[in-house]
Design an enzyme around this catalytic site. Structure first.
Site, PDB file in Angstrom:
ATOM      1  N   ASP A 104       7.441  20.952  -2.202  1.00 42.78           N
ATOM      2  CA  ASP A 104       7.847  19.547  -2.090  1.00 42.78           C
ATOM      3  C   ASP A 104       8.251  19.083  -3.486  1.00 42.78           C
ATOM      4  OD1 ASP A 104       8.180  16.915  -1.508  1.00 42.78           O
ATOM      5  OD2 ASP A 104       6.146  16.518  -0.863  1.00 42.78           O
TER       6      ASP A 104
ATOM      7  N   ARG B 236      -2.076  23.140  12.310  1.00 42.24           N
ATOM      8  CA  ARG B 236      -1.736  24.412  11.647  1.00 42.24           C
ATOM      9  C   ARG B 236      -1.401  25.484  12.664  1.00 42.24           C
ATOM     10  NH1 ARG B 236      -3.129  24.020   6.175  1.00 42.24           N
ATOM     11  NH2 ARG B 236      -4.997  22.839   5.679  1.00 42.24           N
TER      12      ARG B 236
ATOM     13  N   PHE C 237       8.089  14.839   6.310  1.00 39.13           N
ATOM     14  CA  PHE C 237       6.803  15.505   6.443  1.00 39.13           C
ATOM     15  C   PHE C 237       6.775  16.348   7.714  1.00 39.13           C
ATOM     16  CE2 PHE C 237       2.283  16.035   7.148  1.00 39.13           C
ATOM     17  CZ  PHE C 237       1.862  16.361   5.866  1.00 39.13           C
TER      18      PHE C 237
ATOM     19  N   GLU D 260       4.040  31.050  -0.537  1.00 34.46           N
ATOM     20  CA  GLU D 260       3.690  29.631  -0.395  1.00 34.46           C
ATOM     21  C   GLU D 260       4.339  29.073   0.869  1.00 34.46           C
ATOM     22  OE1 GLU D 260       1.835  27.257  -0.699  1.00 34.46           O
ATOM     23  OE2 GLU D 260       2.162  26.188  -2.579  1.00 34.46           O
ATOM     24  N   ASP D 261       3.698  28.072   1.458  1.00 40.20           N
ATOM     25  CA  ASP D 261       4.240  27.489   2.689  1.00 40.20           C
ATOM     26  C   ASP D 261       5.450  26.601   2.425  1.00 40.20           C
ATOM     27  OD1 ASP D 261       2.733  25.546   1.386  1.00 40.20           O
ATOM     28  OD2 ASP D 261       1.469  25.052   3.099  1.00 40.20           O
TER      29      ASP D 261
HETATM   30  P1  IMP Z   1       4.094  19.958  -4.045  1.00 38.10           P
HETATM   31  O1  IMP Z   1       3.113  20.167  -5.138  1.00 38.10           O
HETATM   32  O2  IMP Z   1       4.553  18.516  -3.969  1.00 38.10           O
HETATM   33  O3  IMP Z   1       5.269  20.904  -4.070  1.00 38.10           O
HETATM   34  O4  IMP Z   1       3.320  20.130  -2.680  1.00 38.10           O
HETATM   35  C1  IMP Z   1       3.055  21.360  -2.150  1.00 38.10           C
HETATM   36  C2  IMP Z   1       1.906  21.310  -1.171  1.00 38.10           C
HETATM   37  O5  IMP Z   1       1.811  20.038  -0.505  1.00 38.10           O
HETATM   38  C3  IMP Z   1       2.156  22.325  -0.078  1.00 38.10           C
HETATM   39  O6  IMP Z   1       1.600  23.575  -0.417  1.00 38.10           O
HETATM   40  C4  IMP Z   1       1.503  21.684   1.116  1.00 38.10           C
HETATM   41  O7  IMP Z   1       0.139  22.013   1.143  1.00 38.10           O
HETATM   42  C5  IMP Z   1       1.652  20.202   0.882  1.00 38.10           C
HETATM   43  N1  IMP Z   1       2.849  19.662   1.547  1.00 38.10           N
HETATM   44  C6  IMP Z   1       3.992  19.258   0.964  1.00 38.10           C
HETATM   45  N2  IMP Z   1       4.877  18.819   1.884  1.00 38.10           N
HETATM   46  C7  IMP Z   1       4.277  18.990   3.085  1.00 38.10           C
HETATM   47  C8  IMP Z   1       4.699  18.731   4.462  1.00 38.10           C
HETATM   48  O8  IMP Z   1       5.821  18.273   4.772  1.00 38.10           O
HETATM   49  N3  IMP Z   1       3.781  19.037   5.413  1.00 38.10           N
HETATM   50  C9  IMP Z   1       2.558  19.550   5.151  1.00 38.10           C
HETATM   51  N4  IMP Z   1       2.125  19.801   3.901  1.00 38.10           N
HETATM   52  C10 IMP Z   1       2.981  19.524   2.879  1.00 38.10           C
END
Ligand code: IMP
Length: 180
Positions: free
Chosen positions: A104, A166, A153, A100-101
């Site tokens: 958050d 990207r 972000f 996973e990237d």
């Molecule tokens: P989560 O469900 O809140 O953990 O969000 C995860 C997903 O939100 C990641 O896989 C990203 O696609 C997107 N995301 C969360 N934070 C960022 C950020 O700082 N930049 C870009 N995409 C983000």
């Protein structure tokens, strides 16, 4: 017009990314010695990380991809997730590593982990390039983490803002409209 003009600050540069990803790959290779794990890339953000990581894993790995979409605003996770492209193959009895990237809130990953666990893999671990330091809504165990970053972000190296940035080779923070 250069993409880089939109970046206020580099958070993780190319050299640091490469070095840390090499370490992660070596750690995964050591942990899975004798096995053939399946790397599951979460589209689209994890693509750059995945292709660099897999080159550092000296094992017979397999690849698969899953795409999910989160209902909600561009920069906020709603926790309501839907699979828009499923895996191509059954993962029953396989050792899975979700690549996973960024984590958050952790809601996206929690959904994915629960979904994949229901398919009866032999094991399931998570490898995230970035982990935001914050109070988590979702309880989550991350097995491999590239970098801990502040709760802001970021874009680049696979991560987007409105599908842009990207292809930047580093991770950075966008300039705000009001910055000059
Ligand atoms: P989560 O469900 O809140 O953990 O969000 C995860 C997903 O939100 C990641 O896989 C990203 O696609 C997107 N995301 C969360 N934070 C960022 C950020 O700082 N930049 C870009 N995409 C983000």
């Amino acid at each position: 017009m250069s993409l880089r003009e939109d970046i206020a600050r580099v958070v993780i540069g190319e050299r640091d990314l490469g070095q840390r990803i090499r370490e992660l790959g070596q750690q995964i290779a050591a942990d899975y010695a004798g096995e053939s794990p399946v790397l599951i890339g979460v589209l689209k953000g994890a693509v750059l990380f995945l292709v660099d990581l897999m080159r550092e894993i000296d094992l017979p790995v397999e690849l698969d991809f899953i795409a999910i979409s989160s209902y909600g605003g561009a920069t906020q996770s709603s926790g309501v997730v839907r699979i828009t492209k499923d895996l191509d193959s059954s993962v029953e009895g396989r050792h899975l590593i979700v690549v996973e990237d960024i984590v958050d809130t952790g809601l996206t990953l929690r959904y994915l982990v629960e979904n994949l666990a229901s398919r009866h893999p032999a094991s399931l671990r998570v490898c995230a390039l970035l982990n935001k330091r914050k109070v988590r809504k979702a309880d989550l165990r991350l097995d491999y983490v590239g970098f801990e970053i502040p709760d802001e972000f970021v874009v680049g190296y696979g991560l987007d803002y409105a599908e842009q940035y990207r292809n930047l080779p580093f991770i950075g923070v966008l300039r705000r409209e009001t910055d000059s």
